[in-house]
Design a protein around this motif. Structure first.
Motif, PDB file in Angstrom:
ATOM      1  N   THR A  55      23.272 -93.469-106.515  1.00  0.00           N
ATOM      2  CA  THR A  55      22.981 -94.430-107.575  1.00  0.00           C
ATOM      3  C   THR A  55      22.383 -95.724-107.042  1.00  0.00           C
ATOM      4  O   THR A  55      21.956 -96.570-107.816  1.00  0.00           O
ATOM      5  CB  THR A  55      24.271 -94.766-108.340  1.00  0.00           C
ATOM      6  OG1 THR A  55      25.227 -95.308-107.419  1.00  0.00           O
ATOM      7  CG2 THR A  55      24.855 -93.523-108.995  1.00  0.00           C
ATOM      8  N   CYS A  56      22.358 -95.896-105.734  1.00  0.00           N
ATOM      9  CA  CYS A  56      21.823 -97.118-105.137  1.00  0.00           C
ATOM     10  C   CYS A  56      20.308 -97.024-105.020  1.00  0.00           C
ATOM     11  O   CYS A  56      19.771 -96.103-104.408  1.00  0.00           O
ATOM     12  CB  CYS A  56      22.444 -97.313-103.751  1.00  0.00           C
ATOM     13  SG  CYS A  56      21.685 -98.601-102.756  1.00  0.00           S
ATOM     14  N   GLN A  85      34.018 -92.957-100.577  1.00  0.00           N
ATOM     15  CA  GLN A  85      32.989 -93.788-101.197  1.00  0.00           C
ATOM     16  C   GLN A  85      32.426 -94.803-100.208  1.00  0.00           C
ATOM     17  O   GLN A  85      31.226 -95.090-100.207  1.00  0.00           O
ATOM     18  CB  GLN A  85      33.562 -94.516-102.415  1.00  0.00           C
ATOM     19  CG  GLN A  85      33.834 -93.612-103.610  1.00  0.00           C
ATOM     20  CD  GLN A  85      34.511 -94.361-104.746  1.00  0.00           C
ATOM     21  OE1 GLN A  85      35.546 -94.992-104.550  1.00  0.00           O
ATOM     22  NE2 GLN A  85      33.918 -94.299-105.932  1.00  0.00           N
ATOM     23  N   ASP A 143      27.753 -94.870-104.749  1.00  0.00           N
ATOM     24  CA  ASP A 143      28.113 -95.416-106.058  1.00  0.00           C
ATOM     25  C   ASP A 143      28.943 -96.691-105.963  1.00  0.00           C
ATOM     26  O   ASP A 143      29.239 -97.310-106.989  1.00  0.00           O
ATOM     27  CB  ASP A 143      28.855 -94.359-106.891  1.00  0.00           C
ATOM     28  CG  ASP A 143      30.136 -93.869-106.220  1.00  0.00           C
ATOM     29  OD1 ASP A 143      30.344 -94.182-105.021  1.00  0.00           O
ATOM     30  OD2 ASP A 143      30.922 -93.170-106.875  1.00  0.00           O
ATOM     31  N   CYS A 176      25.697-100.597-101.629  1.00  0.00           N
ATOM     32  CA  CYS A 176      24.245-100.468-101.746  1.00  0.00           C
ATOM     33  C   CYS A 176      23.567-101.403-100.743  1.00  0.00           C
ATOM     34  O   CYS A 176      23.294-102.572-101.041  1.00  0.00           O
ATOM     35  CB  CYS A 176      23.792-100.775-103.173  1.00  0.00           C
ATOM     36  SG  CYS A 176      22.025-100.443-103.453  1.00  0.00           S
TER      37      CYS A 176
END
Length: 341
Positions: A22-23, A325, A332, A335
């Motif tokens: 998602t980054c 993570q 997610d 980043c």
């Protein structure tokens, strides 16, 4: 300067993580001397800005957002050193600091790092490492503190020799008239350079040793080594080479691993440790985005190990995150990436 290692592709990150990343457009972290004078000024201005923003941590002694980070780190110190989650806890901590600089103080860049191995000398008494750009009074963090004599042996419990400062920083953007600390007694920023520690602990050969480890458990152990000055470890380089006995970043009273982050240099020092972890992951990214190990309890290498689902909590600084993570700097939760040219 060493040759750059190739950046891993976004597609390979997606493959390794098993999920869409998602980054997008991650900030690219650079070594301090790679920044322009204007970029350096913008970073230091953002650090000063954090001092003007009210605390949100609710911890004793925290007056502003800069204090918040010191207070959280100090509060959790007993459980985040010589453990398997040391590197990933600090990865999240520094990333949260970076986010505060960007979101709350308008900083447009990424968190820089200080690659002290580029400055380390084989002459362990050399002071050249303290003439690096990082200590420049105009385009860096200023230099040493004034020399303070130690007359009580209790003030030097580890019997460290070769110290050269100990008082308030004398030049640069973090002198007493420009920068004050509040948590844990507060006061001016102090430094106490010890050349032999900085040169010995910051050697590239030690970095190479850490990055040669075959798995995360051995990597984590090599990164911190043992809580003693008899065996060098790269974590101790920036803490005790800069902080010495009386300096703010050393805080030897808590442990010989260096534990306190009120010196703004803490984030560039730990940024470099994170860069070392990031480079180690690039050697086998498909495996190392899903691999952790090492003790939950400090130094208990025969006890229970950390697991991918272990939760990191850094209080009001950011939401909880699992170690899995935090392994991915383009996932997610985190980043950012590195420019290691």
């Amino acid at each position: 300067m060493r040759l750059a290692k190739p950046l891993i592709s976004l597609a390979l990150f997606q493959l390794a993580s098993g999920a869409a990343v998602t980054c997008s457009n991650p900030p690219i972290r650079k070594e301090w001397r790679e920044l322009s004078h204007q970029e350096k000024k913008e970073y230091i201005d953002a650090v000063h800005c954090l001092v003007t923003v009210d605390s949100i941590s609710g911890l004793d002694g925290a007056v502003n957002r800069f204090d918040d980070f010191q207070a959280v780190h100090s509060d959790q110190t007993p459980s985040i050193h010589w453990v398997g989650h040391f590197a990933l806890w600090h990865r999240y901590f520094v990333a949260s600091y970076e986010k505060a600089l960007r979101d709350e103080c308008g900083y447009a860049g990424a968190q820089p790092y200080w690659n002290w191995s580029l400055d380390a000398s084989t002459d362990i008494e050399s002071t050249a490492i303290f003439e690096s750009d990082i200590f420049n009074a105009c385009h860096g963090f200023g230099g040493n503190g004034a020399y303070v004599e130690i007359t009580d042996p209790a003030d030097n419990p580890f019997n460290l020799t070769g110290r050269t400062g100990g008082g308030c920083v004398e030049a640069g953007p973090f002198t007493a008239d420009k920068f004050q600390l509040h948590h844990a007694g507060g006061g001016c920023l102090k430094r106490d350079f010890i050349p032999w520690i900085m040169n010995t602990f910051a050697q590239q050969s030690l970095v190479d040793h850490v990055q040669s480890q075959p798995d995360y458990t051995s990597f984590a152990r090599a990164l911190e080594n043992i809580p003693a000055f008899t065996e060098p470890n790269i974590h101790g380089s920036g803490h005790f080479g800069v902080g010495g006995i009386l300096g703010t970043i050393g805080n030897q009273y808590e442990s010989p691993g260096g534990t306190t982050p009120p010196d703004p240099l803490f984030y560039l020092h730990h940024g470099n440790l994170d860069r070392i972890l990031w480079e180690w992951q690039q050697q086998d990214v498909e495996t190392r985005l899903h691999q952790v190990g090492g003790p939950i309890e400090p130094m208990n290498y025969s006890g229970v190990n950390v697991t991918l689902d272990l939760t990191v909590n850094i209080g009001a600084l950011a939401g909880d995150a699992s170690l899995e993570q935090l392994l991915n700097t383009r996932g997610d939760v985190l980043c950012y990436t590195y420019n290691t040219a």
